[in-house]
Design an enzyme around this catalytic site. Structure first.
Site, PDB file in Angstrom:
ATOM      1  N   ASN A 190      79.061  29.482  52.696  1.00 48.70           N
ATOM      2  CA  ASN A 190      78.081  29.836  53.718  1.00 48.70           C
ATOM      3  C   ASN A 190      76.714  29.341  53.252  1.00 48.70           C
ATOM      4  OD1 ASN A 190      76.425  30.969  55.624  1.00 48.70           O
ATOM      5  ND2 ASN A 190      76.634  33.066  54.872  1.00 48.70           N
ATOM      6  N   TRP A 191      76.254  28.295  53.862  1.00 45.79           N
ATOM      7  CA  TRP A 191      74.967  27.714  53.436  1.00 45.79           C
ATOM      8  C   TRP A 191      73.766  28.447  54.029  1.00 45.79           C
ATOM      9  CZ3 TRP A 191      75.795  21.657  53.863  1.00 45.79           C
ATOM     10  CH2 TRP A 191      76.629  21.249  52.799  1.00 45.79           C
ATOM     11  N   LYS A 192      73.998  29.381  54.913  1.00 45.06           N
ATOM     12  CA  LYS A 192      72.901  30.109  55.578  1.00 45.06           C
ATOM     13  C   LYS A 192      71.897  29.101  56.160  1.00 45.06           C
ATOM     14  CE  LYS A 192      73.650  33.716  52.223  1.00 45.06           C
ATOM     15  NZ  LYS A 192      73.382  35.099  52.001  1.00 45.06           N
ATOM     16  N   HIS A 207      78.515  38.158  60.193  1.00 43.87           N
ATOM     17  CA  HIS A 207      77.941  38.181  58.836  1.00 43.87           C
ATOM     18  C   HIS A 207      76.895  39.300  58.793  1.00 43.87           C
ATOM     19  CE1 HIS A 207      75.598  37.003  55.327  1.00 43.87           C
ATOM     20  NE2 HIS A 207      76.688  36.378  54.915  1.00 43.87           N
ATOM     21  N   GLU A 267      74.001  39.428  57.730  1.00 44.29           N
ATOM     22  CA  GLU A 267      72.651  39.019  58.149  1.00 44.29           C
ATOM     23  C   GLU A 267      72.552  38.973  59.677  1.00 44.29           C
ATOM     24  OE1 GLU A 267      72.435  35.550  55.625  1.00 44.29           O
ATOM     25  OE2 GLU A 267      72.558  36.919  53.917  1.00 44.29           O
ATOM     26  N   GLU A 285      82.459  41.654  52.539  1.00 40.09           N
ATOM     27  CA  GLU A 285      81.209  41.371  51.835  1.00 40.09           C
ATOM     28  C   GLU A 285      80.353  42.631  51.769  1.00 40.09           C
ATOM     29  OE1 GLU A 285      80.131  36.964  51.950  1.00 40.09           O
ATOM     30  OE2 GLU A 285      79.415  37.826  53.809  1.00 40.09           O
ATOM     31  N   GLY A 317      73.697  37.977  47.840  1.00 35.07           N
ATOM     32  CA  GLY A 317      72.431  37.360  47.442  1.00 35.07           C
ATOM     33  C   GLY A 317      71.636  38.172  46.431  1.00 35.07           C
ATOM     34  N   SER A 375      77.767  37.460  45.747  1.00 35.18           N
ATOM     35  CA  SER A 375      77.378  37.012  44.404  1.00 35.18           C
ATOM     36  C   SER A 375      78.551  36.471  43.585  1.00 35.18           C
ATOM     37  CB  SER A 375      76.659  38.139  43.656  1.00 35.18           C
ATOM     38  OG  SER A 375      75.447  38.460  44.321  1.00 35.18           O
TER      39      SER A 375
HETATM   40  C1  PEP Z   1      77.121  35.193  51.843  1.00 36.61           C
HETATM   41  O1  PEP Z   1      76.072  34.783  52.306  1.00 36.61           O
HETATM   42  O2  PEP Z   1      78.081  35.360  52.598  1.00 36.61           O
HETATM   43  C2  PEP Z   1      77.213  35.463  50.410  1.00 36.61           C
HETATM   44  C3  PEP Z   1      78.306  35.985  49.944  1.00 36.61           C
HETATM   45  O3  PEP Z   1      76.103  35.123  49.645  1.00 36.61           O
HETATM   46  P1  PEP Z   1      75.998  35.117  48.031  1.00 36.61           P
HETATM   47  O4  PEP Z   1      77.246  34.459  47.491  1.00 36.61           O
HETATM   48  O5  PEP Z   1      74.764  34.352  47.737  1.00 36.61           O
HETATM   49  O6  PEP Z   1      75.921  36.554  47.596  1.00 36.61           O
END
Ligand code: PEP
Length: 241
Positions: A8-10, A93, A95, A163, A169, A205
């Site tokens: 997931n590049w956001k 997600h 976010e 998640e 993050g 993470s």
């Molecule tokens: C994500 O954005 O779905 C995610 C898991 O981010 P990160 O790996 O940076 O925690």
């Protein structure tokens, strides 16, 4: 079950940076021990589509609206993702839920719309730190899955990404025992809802250092990776566990 490694590049990378990434990543992608899926920003989808022509690497959008077209300023069309050759849609997600106020009902419409087009929804679920501390994790996940999947087709492919919001993050990865416990709960909820066998991947993470232990936990079929998917080397290290 075949493992899944999703990126997931956001809201990171431009079309040029996307092309540059795949120039390098395609040289190492054969080291992956499962399916590779990329979720770049919508503005880079055409660049990804061109860069991955003829490759077995899959991709999709980070979000799409629940209707085909129309007066929905700023939204993306799942039909266009499909036309470009995308096969997945990331849906719900944290976010999108927290920053853009997406509800479980809207998310359920997106899941069923994606399936109706033959796209594979990757439905994200997860609790906040407060919900975990108040021992509400099971209740929260049960509600997100019950409503999120209420219009889904049990005979069409679907992926669940667990998640925990507090691990996204933040550098605070969930402990293997927490991942094992929560993935087992999700497995049982999915079984009760008639979605047995649906892959459940972990996100939050994930790094090359913690991936080998996390992948060994029960009902962990792969990872959804944010920050560590932005560099070809770190993402392929995670994807080759
Ligand atoms: C994500 O954005 O779905 C995610 C898991 O981010 P990160 O790996 O940076 O925690």
């Amino acid at each position: 079950m075949k493992k899944i490694f999703a990126a997931n590049w956001k809201m990171n990378k431009s079309p040029n940076e996307t092309r540059e990434f795949f120039k390098h990543f395609k040289q190492v992608s054969m080291r992956a021990t499962g399916d590779l899926i990329f979720f770049p920003p919508a503005i880079c989808l055409e660049a990804v589509s061109a860069a991955l022509q003829g490759s077995s690497i899959k991709w999709g959008a980070q979000n799409c609206f629940s209707q085909a077209f129309g007066a929905f300023t700023g939204e993306n069309s799942a039909n266009v993702v499909k036309e470009l050759g995308g096969t997945y849609l990331l849906i719900g997600h944290s976010e999108r839920r927290l920053v853009f106020n997406e509800s479980d009902v809207l998310i359920s419409d997106k899941v069923s719309f994606a399936q109706s087009l033959g796209l594979v929804p990757m439905l994200c679920v997860g609790e906040t730190l407060e919900e975990r501390e108040f021992k509400k994790t099971f209740q929260v996940l049960e509600m997100q899955l019950e409503i999120g999947l209420s219009k889904a087709d049990r005979n069409k492919p679907l992926v669940i990404a667990y998640e925990p919001v507090w691990a996204i993050g933040t550098g605070k990865v969930a402990a293997p025992v927490q991942v094992a416990e929560t993935h087992t709960d999700i497995f049982n909820i999915l079984k009760r809802l008639g979605f047995e066998g649906c892959p459940i991947i972990y996100g939050g993470s994930v790094k090359a250092e913690n991936a080998p232990l996390l992948i060994k936990q029960p009902h962990v079929s792969g990872f959804l990776v944010g920050g560590a998917s932005l560099e070809p080397q770190s993402f392929i290290e995670i994807s080759s566990v």
